[in-house]
Write a protein that holds these residues in place. Structure first.
Motif, PDB file in Angstrom:
ATOM      1  N   ALA A 139      -2.330   4.442  11.536  1.00  0.00           N
ATOM      2  CA  ALA A 139      -3.715   4.366  12.005  1.00  0.00           C
ATOM      3  C   ALA A 139      -4.708   4.514  10.862  1.00  0.00           C
ATOM      4  O   ALA A 139      -5.723   3.818  10.810  1.00  0.00           O
ATOM      5  N   VAL A 140      -4.437   5.417   9.929  1.00  0.00           N
ATOM      6  CA  VAL A 140      -5.416   5.750   8.883  1.00  0.00           C
ATOM      7  C   VAL A 140      -5.780   4.544   8.031  1.00  0.00           C
ATOM      8  O   VAL A 140      -6.966   4.228   7.851  1.00  0.00           O
ATOM      9  N   LEU A 141      -4.782   3.863   7.476  1.00  0.00           N
ATOM     10  CA  LEU A 141      -5.090   2.766   6.557  1.00  0.00           C
ATOM     11  C   LEU A 141      -5.795   1.601   7.251  1.00  0.00           C
ATOM     12  O   LEU A 141      -6.800   1.089   6.728  1.00  0.00           O
ATOM     13  N   PRO A 142      -5.347   1.125   8.429  1.00  0.00           N
ATOM     14  CA  PRO A 142      -6.114   0.065   9.097  1.00  0.00           C
ATOM     15  C   PRO A 142      -7.535   0.487   9.466  1.00  0.00           C
ATOM     16  O   PRO A 142      -8.454  -0.339   9.421  1.00  0.00           O
ATOM     17  N   GLU A 143      -7.738   1.758   9.812  1.00  0.00           N
ATOM     18  CA  GLU A 143      -9.073   2.215  10.224  1.00  0.00           C
ATOM     19  C   GLU A 143     -10.071   2.261   9.077  1.00  0.00           C
ATOM     20  O   GLU A 143     -11.282   2.348   9.308  1.00  0.00           O
ATOM     21  N   LEU A 144      -9.596   2.198   7.859  1.00  0.00           N
ATOM     22  CA  LEU A 144     -10.502   2.198   6.709  1.00  0.00           C
ATOM     23  C   LEU A 144     -11.235   0.877   6.539  1.00  0.00           C
ATOM     24  O   LEU A 144     -12.212   0.796   5.787  1.00  0.00           O
ATOM     25  N   PHE A 145     -10.781  -0.191   7.247  1.00  0.00           N
ATOM     26  CA  PHE A 145     -11.307  -1.533   7.014  1.00  0.00           C
ATOM     27  C   PHE A 145     -11.722  -2.199   8.322  1.00  0.00           C
ATOM     28  O   PHE A 145     -11.110  -1.970   9.371  1.00  0.00           O
ATOM     29  N   PRO A 146     -12.767  -3.051   8.294  1.00  0.00           N
ATOM     30  CA  PRO A 146     -13.171  -3.784   9.499  1.00  0.00           C
ATOM     31  C   PRO A 146     -12.162  -4.872   9.847  1.00  0.00           C
ATOM     32  O   PRO A 146     -11.303  -5.240   9.034  1.00  0.00           O
ATOM     33  N   THR A 147     -12.288  -5.419  11.056  1.00  0.00           N
ATOM     34  CA  THR A 147     -11.299  -6.349  11.585  1.00  0.00           C
ATOM     35  C   THR A 147     -11.086  -7.563  10.694  1.00  0.00           C
ATOM     36  O   THR A 147      -9.954  -8.002  10.492  1.00  0.00           O
ATOM     37  N   ASN A 148     -12.160  -8.133  10.129  1.00  0.00           N
ATOM     38  CA  ASN A 148     -12.016  -9.396   9.407  1.00  0.00           C
ATOM     39  C   ASN A 148     -11.310  -9.266   8.061  1.00  0.00           C
ATOM     40  O   ASN A 148     -10.915 -10.268   7.465  1.00  0.00           O
ATOM     41  N   VAL A 149     -11.115  -8.040   7.562  1.00  0.00           N
ATOM     42  CA  VAL A 149     -10.336  -7.838   6.334  1.00  0.00           C
ATOM     43  C   VAL A 149      -9.306  -6.719   6.519  1.00  0.00           C
ATOM     44  O   VAL A 149      -8.755  -6.193   5.545  1.00  0.00           O
ATOM     45  N   ARG A 150      -9.027  -6.352   7.756  1.00  0.00           N
ATOM     46  CA  ARG A 150      -8.158  -5.197   8.025  1.00  0.00           C
ATOM     47  C   ARG A 150      -6.724  -5.445   7.570  1.00  0.00           C
ATOM     48  O   ARG A 150      -6.076  -4.544   7.018  1.00  0.00           O
ATOM     49  N   TYR A 151      -6.213  -6.634   7.802  1.00  0.00           N
ATOM     50  CA  TYR A 151      -4.843  -6.944   7.377  1.00  0.00           C
ATOM     51  C   TYR A 151      -4.748  -6.860   5.852  1.00  0.00           C
ATOM     52  O   TYR A 151      -3.869  -6.189   5.291  1.00  0.00           O
ATOM     53  N   SER A 152      -5.657  -7.544   5.160  1.00  0.00           N
ATOM     54  CA  SER A 152      -5.630  -7.557   3.699  1.00  0.00           C
ATOM     55  C   SER A 152      -5.849  -6.168   3.127  1.00  0.00           C
ATOM     56  O   SER A 152      -5.106  -5.715   2.240  1.00  0.00           O
ATOM     57  N   GLY A 153      -6.872  -5.457   3.620  1.00  0.00           N
ATOM     58  CA  GLY A 153      -7.208  -4.153   3.057  1.00  0.00           C
ATOM     59  C   GLY A 153      -6.097  -3.134   3.220  1.00  0.00           C
ATOM     60  O   GLY A 153      -5.693  -2.468   2.252  1.00  0.00           O
ATOM     61  N   SER A 154      -5.579  -3.010   4.442  1.00  0.00           N
ATOM     62  CA  SER A 154      -4.532  -2.012   4.672  1.00  0.00           C
ATOM     63  C   SER A 154      -3.239  -2.396   3.962  1.00  0.00           C
ATOM     64  O   SER A 154      -2.525  -1.540   3.427  1.00  0.00           O
ATOM     65  N   ALA A 155      -2.922  -3.695   3.918  1.00  0.00           N
ATOM     66  CA  ALA A 155      -1.695  -4.134   3.254  1.00  0.00           C
ATOM     67  C   ALA A 155      -1.762  -3.899   1.749  1.00  0.00           C
ATOM     68  O   ALA A 155      -0.782  -3.451   1.130  1.00  0.00           O
ATOM     69  N   ILE A 156      -2.900  -4.199   1.139  1.00  0.00           N
ATOM     70  CA  ILE A 156      -3.021  -4.009  -0.309  1.00  0.00           C
ATOM     71  C   ILE A 156      -2.956  -2.528  -0.661  1.00  0.00           C
ATOM     72  O   ILE A 156      -2.244  -2.126  -1.594  1.00  0.00           O
ATOM     73  N   ALA A 157      -3.674  -1.686   0.069  1.00  0.00           N
ATOM     74  CA  ALA A 157      -3.643  -0.245  -0.206  1.00  0.00           C
ATOM     75  C   ALA A 157      -2.227   0.303  -0.057  1.00  0.00           C
ATOM     76  O   ALA A 157      -1.730   1.047  -0.914  1.00  0.00           O
TER      77      ALA A 157
END
Length: 491
Positions: A405-423
């Motif tokens: 939950a934590v990593l996806p919640e750091l990013f909005p929907t339109n970049v959530r996959y990229s942001g959480s995956a990269i982190a």
């Protein structure tokens, strides 16, 4: 059968059972594949793919290839994240699962060094990089399937199901190896390194992954896109280049997410990979020297006892089967506390829970010499090591569970996959890629004492604690509102 709902309530795009199954089974398969390689990296590949004549060098070479996959993971995160944020989660998840499954199956049919020389090691490296590339897109997609379809107030709870794939994958992978060990004939005390196992038995777990992939594909193909992603499409906020948007507008959260995950990664690979090496390595030089001389004689290679003694450092001397069973007991606690962490994180917040757990990991790292040194009574040694594994995996589950939950919640929907995956996957380089290699080097540098390995874990955990203190609490983030800025086709 048609779905029914009370007046005024919306029918979810994906039923709860489908969400849980799709997010759980995919990560179980992915982690199964990864654990199969991790186990073979200790037991098989140093002998069959990296016959350097030096146990330490061969093990380090095997671990280096193991760690190379972590370098490929951020590349996979960028590629799969791009398609996941642009075109949806479902197709991306299917592609990542197929890629991982094919690579794992092909490892199971690779010729060894004796057949094609160093080409075997090169092909193993390529397939290992492919595994890492696929896993770079798998975890984030599974976490998004779980959390974007979660009911209000239960996002962390739903986010624990893809995390549960880690302990389940470990148990299945090692269970397969143990089953092979019991079924194949081998000399007394030889454990997994029997002639039959080295000849063909090690291939079975890799080939078995094909069956699991077929099941996973059937489940994932039945998914539909989440309402959250559909709303982002309708609002016109889907980005043409999600990577550029996440770096430009959310770079602080990328850095924080990377370091929030760091302690979990280091703990994870020390508890699974390093402890297997340390626990099963001979504790006595004469015993290890006799075994190495016998192996060299069987292979028709010269043996230098002086050189062997110079590079020898002790472990705990457990049999492979005994130690893996001890690990599996610990991993059961890993799974239990992964699930328990979700409701706790939904109740008190992700940040507060993780600060407490990370503080516990720092203390745990300072206790390695207390738990992992051999004692006069072998039974007392076994009790201490079992307690160590249970404590470590309890911390692992409580730390790993909320990450869904934590990593996806750091990013909005339109970049959530990229942001959480990269982190998540950049952290794999800093934590998982280096952890086995650093741990072996520190273990050897301390003459077989693991205290420096524990200090390394504590140091990495301090960095995670700082990141958590600097990060926001994401418990109350509203996915329906946090769709992201911009218009379709913009950066």
């Amino acid at each position: 059968m048609t779905s029914t709902a009370l007046p005024g309530t919306a029918v979810p795009a994906n039923p709860r059972s489908r969400v849980i199954t799709a997010s759980l089974i995919g990560t179980t398969i992915e982690f199964y594949d990864f654990y199969v390689y991790a186990t073979a990296a200790v037991l098989v590949f140093p002998i069959l793919f990296f016959p350097t004549g030096n146990d330490t060098t061969a093990l380090l070479a095997s671990f280096a290839v193991f760690g190379a996959a972590m370098i490929a993971r951020p590349i996979g995160a960028v590629v799969f994240g791009h398609f996941g944020d642009r075109f949806g989660r479902k197709a991306t998840l299917v592609a990542s699962l197929l890629t991982m499954g094919i690579a794992t199956f092909l490892i199971g049919v690779l010729p060894t060094y004796d057949a094609i020389g160093w080409w075997a090691a090169l092909l193993l490296l390529i397939l290992r990089l492919t595994q890492g590339f696929a896993l770079g897109g798998e975890w984030s997609g599974a976490a998004l399937v779980a959390t974007e379809n979660a009911p209000a107030g239960k996002r962390a709870w739903y986010g624990t199901f893809p995390q549960l794939g880690a302990p389940l994958g470990f148990i299945i992978a090692n269970g397969v190896f143990l089953a092979i060990n019991w079924l194949l004939p081998h000399p007394e005390g030889a454990g997994q390194r029997s002639e039959a196992f080295l000849a063909w038995g090690w291939r079975v777990p890799f080939l078995f992954s094909a069956v699991m992939v077929i099941i996973g594909l059937w489940v994932r193909l039945r998914l539909v896109e989440s309402d959250t992603f559909v709303k982002a499409e309708e609002k016109g906020v889907i980005r043409r280049f999600p990577l550029g948007a996440v770096i430009r507008h959310h770079w602080k959260h990328l850095i924080l997410g990377t370091f929030i995950m760091l302690a979990t990664y280091v703990l994870f690979y020390l508890m699974t990979n390093f402890t297997l090496s340390y626990g099963t390595k001979a504790a006595d030089l004469s015993q290890a020297s006799a075994a190495a001389e016998a192996a060299a004689e069987a292979a028709g290679q010269p043996f230098d006892p002086t050189a062997f003694a110079a590079q020898f450092y002790p472990g705990l001397g457990f049999g492979y089967t005994d130690f893996v069973l001890m690990q599996i007991i610990g991993v059961v606690f890993f799974g239990i506390f992964t699930l328990l962490s979700g409701p706790i994180a939904d109740s008190i917040g992700r940040r507060r829970l993780l600060i407490w757990v990370t503080s516990g990991i720092i203390v745990f790292g300072l206790s390695f010499s207390l738990f992992l040194l051999p004692q006069a009574d072998p039974k007392f040694t076994g009790a201490l090591v079992q307690a160590f594994l249970i404590f470590g995996f309890v911390l692992m589950g409580t730390s790993f569970g909320p990450m869904g939950a934590v990593l996806p919640e750091l990013f909005p929907t339109n970049v959530r996959y990229s942001g959480s995956a990269i982190a998540y996957n950049v952290s794999s380089i800093l934590g998982a890629a280096l952890a086995p290699i650093v741990a072996v080097a520190l273990w050897a540098g301390a003459g077989g004492n693991p205290w420096l390995v524990g200090l390394y874990l504590s140091g990495m955990s301090v960095l995670t604690l700082i990141a958590l203190i600097l990060s926001p609490e994401t418990k109350d983030v509203d996915y329906d509102e946090d769709l992201g800025l911009g218009v379709t086709g913009s950066l």
